[in-house]
Design an enzyme around this catalytic site. Structure first.
Site, PDB file in Angstrom:
ATOM      1  N   HIS A  36      -2.385  -6.690  -1.787  1.00 37.39           N
ATOM      2  CA  HIS A  36      -0.939  -6.522  -1.870  1.00 37.39           C
ATOM      3  C   HIS A  36      -0.214  -7.872  -1.881  1.00 37.39           C
ATOM      4  O   HIS A  36       0.838  -7.991  -2.502  1.00 37.39           O
ATOM      5  CB  HIS A  36      -0.437  -5.616  -0.749  1.00 37.39           C
ATOM      6  CG  HIS A  36      -0.638  -4.170  -1.045  1.00 37.39           C
ATOM      7  ND1 HIS A  36      -1.854  -3.550  -0.859  1.00 37.39           N
ATOM      8  CD2 HIS A  36       0.202  -3.237  -1.547  1.00 37.39           C
ATOM      9  CE1 HIS A  36      -1.743  -2.288  -1.230  1.00 37.39           C
ATOM     10  NE2 HIS A  36      -0.515  -2.072  -1.654  1.00 37.39           N
ATOM     11  N   TYR A  86      10.400  -1.561  -0.412  1.00 34.70           N
ATOM     12  CA  TYR A  86       9.174  -0.823  -0.120  1.00 34.70           C
ATOM     13  C   TYR A  86       8.337  -1.617   0.874  1.00 34.70           C
ATOM     14  O   TYR A  86       8.012  -2.770   0.631  1.00 34.70           O
ATOM     15  CB  TYR A  86       8.421  -0.622  -1.435  1.00 34.70           C
ATOM     16  CG  TYR A  86       7.189   0.233  -1.421  1.00 34.70           C
ATOM     17  CD1 TYR A  86       6.812   1.005  -0.341  1.00 34.70           C
ATOM     18  CD2 TYR A  86       6.380   0.274  -2.554  1.00 34.70           C
ATOM     19  CE1 TYR A  86       5.679   1.797  -0.373  1.00 34.70           C
ATOM     20  CE2 TYR A  86       5.238   1.064  -2.603  1.00 34.70           C
ATOM     21  CZ  TYR A  86       4.902   1.821  -1.503  1.00 34.70           C
ATOM     22  OH  TYR A  86       3.769   2.601  -1.536  1.00 34.70           O
ATOM     23  N   TYR A 113      -7.010  -5.078   1.958  1.00 34.12           N
ATOM     24  CA  TYR A 113      -5.806  -4.339   1.564  1.00 34.12           C
ATOM     25  C   TYR A 113      -4.607  -5.288   1.551  1.00 34.12           C
ATOM     26  O   TYR A 113      -3.837  -5.313   0.592  1.00 34.12           O
ATOM     27  CB  TYR A 113      -5.573  -3.172   2.529  1.00 34.12           C
ATOM     28  CG  TYR A 113      -4.426  -2.279   2.140  1.00 34.12           C
ATOM     29  CD1 TYR A 113      -4.623  -1.196   1.290  1.00 34.12           C
ATOM     30  CD2 TYR A 113      -3.145  -2.508   2.622  1.00 34.12           C
ATOM     31  CE1 TYR A 113      -3.566  -0.367   0.928  1.00 34.12           C
ATOM     32  CE2 TYR A 113      -2.087  -1.689   2.276  1.00 34.12           C
ATOM     33  CZ  TYR A 113      -2.298  -0.628   1.430  1.00 34.12           C
ATOM     34  OH  TYR A 113      -1.249   0.187   1.082  1.00 34.12           O
ATOM     35  N   TRP A 157      -3.921   0.221 -11.023  1.00 32.73           N
ATOM     36  CA  TRP A 157      -3.741  -0.257  -9.646  1.00 32.73           C
ATOM     37  C   TRP A 157      -4.461   0.670  -8.669  1.00 32.73           C
ATOM     38  O   TRP A 157      -5.162   0.209  -7.778  1.00 32.73           O
ATOM     39  CB  TRP A 157      -2.250  -0.354  -9.307  1.00 32.73           C
ATOM     40  CG  TRP A 157      -2.012  -0.721  -7.869  1.00 32.73           C
ATOM     41  CD1 TRP A 157      -1.622   0.107  -6.861  1.00 32.73           C
ATOM     42  CD2 TRP A 157      -2.165  -2.012  -7.272  1.00 32.73           C
ATOM     43  NE1 TRP A 157      -1.524  -0.585  -5.676  1.00 32.73           N
ATOM     44  CE2 TRP A 157      -1.848  -1.897  -5.909  1.00 32.73           C
ATOM     45  CE3 TRP A 157      -2.543  -3.265  -7.762  1.00 32.73           C
ATOM     46  CZ2 TRP A 157      -1.895  -2.974  -5.036  1.00 32.73           C
ATOM     47  CZ3 TRP A 157      -2.589  -4.334  -6.884  1.00 32.73           C
ATOM     48  CH2 TRP A 157      -2.267  -4.183  -5.543  1.00 32.73           C
ATOM     49  N   TRP A 158      -4.276   1.968  -8.845  1.00 30.63           N
ATOM     50  CA  TRP A 158      -4.932   2.924  -7.946  1.00 30.63           C
ATOM     51  C   TRP A 158      -6.451   2.776  -8.003  1.00 30.63           C
ATOM     52  O   TRP A 158      -7.119   2.811  -6.978  1.00 30.63           O
ATOM     53  CB  TRP A 158      -4.536   4.341  -8.275  1.00 30.63           C
ATOM     54  CG  TRP A 158      -3.126   4.691  -7.906  1.00 30.63           C
ATOM     55  CD1 TRP A 158      -2.322   4.066  -6.989  1.00 30.63           C
ATOM     56  CD2 TRP A 158      -2.350   5.755  -8.442  1.00 30.63           C
ATOM     57  NE1 TRP A 158      -1.104   4.680  -6.925  1.00 30.63           N
ATOM     58  CE2 TRP A 158      -1.087   5.720  -7.803  1.00 30.63           C
ATOM     59  CE3 TRP A 158      -2.594   6.731  -9.403  1.00 30.63           C
ATOM     60  CZ2 TRP A 158      -0.081   6.631  -8.090  1.00 30.63           C
ATOM     61  CZ3 TRP A 158      -1.592   7.640  -9.678  1.00 30.63           C
ATOM     62  CH2 TRP A 158      -0.350   7.591  -9.030  1.00 30.63           C
TER      63      TRP A 158
END
Length: 104
Positions: A22, A41, A18, A76-77
């Site tokens: 990112h 963010y 993860y 992306w999802w």
């Protein structure tokens, strides 16, 4: 700026992947989020539970509601769906958090 926070759930053993995905965030996705009004963010991990805690600031004229319709966001999802709990369309399952305290 409006600040919002929410949680997501990471699958066990997926923290490093993860983070790596990112760290290599697609530049065009960063542009898309910025154009939608997303600012500052951050996502944090509770390593014991796998709970992800996200907080972001967004402009008053944000258009975040249109992000689920964007093919880039959908891509992306899909690329992240193996790492976290998602809906059928691969959108991360989120739980909004209620603001309780803020010290400016």
């Amino acid at each position: 700026m409006e600040q919002i926070a929410f949680t997501m759930q990471l699958r066990p053993g997926c923290a490093e992947q993860y983070r790596a995905r990112h760290d290599a965030l697609w530049p065009e996705l960063a542009v898309l989020l910025h154009q939608a009004g997303v600012r500052d963010y951050s996502i944090f991990l509770d390593a014991d539970s796998g709970k992800l805690f996200a907080v972001l600031r967004r402009t008053p004229e944000h258009c975040m509601d249109s992000l689920p319709l964007n093919p880039l966001m959908q891509r992306w999802w899909t690329s992240m769906a193996d790492l976290m709990e998602t809906s059928r369309n691969h959108q991360p399952l989120t739980q909004p958090l209620i603001p309780m305290f803020h010290l400016p």
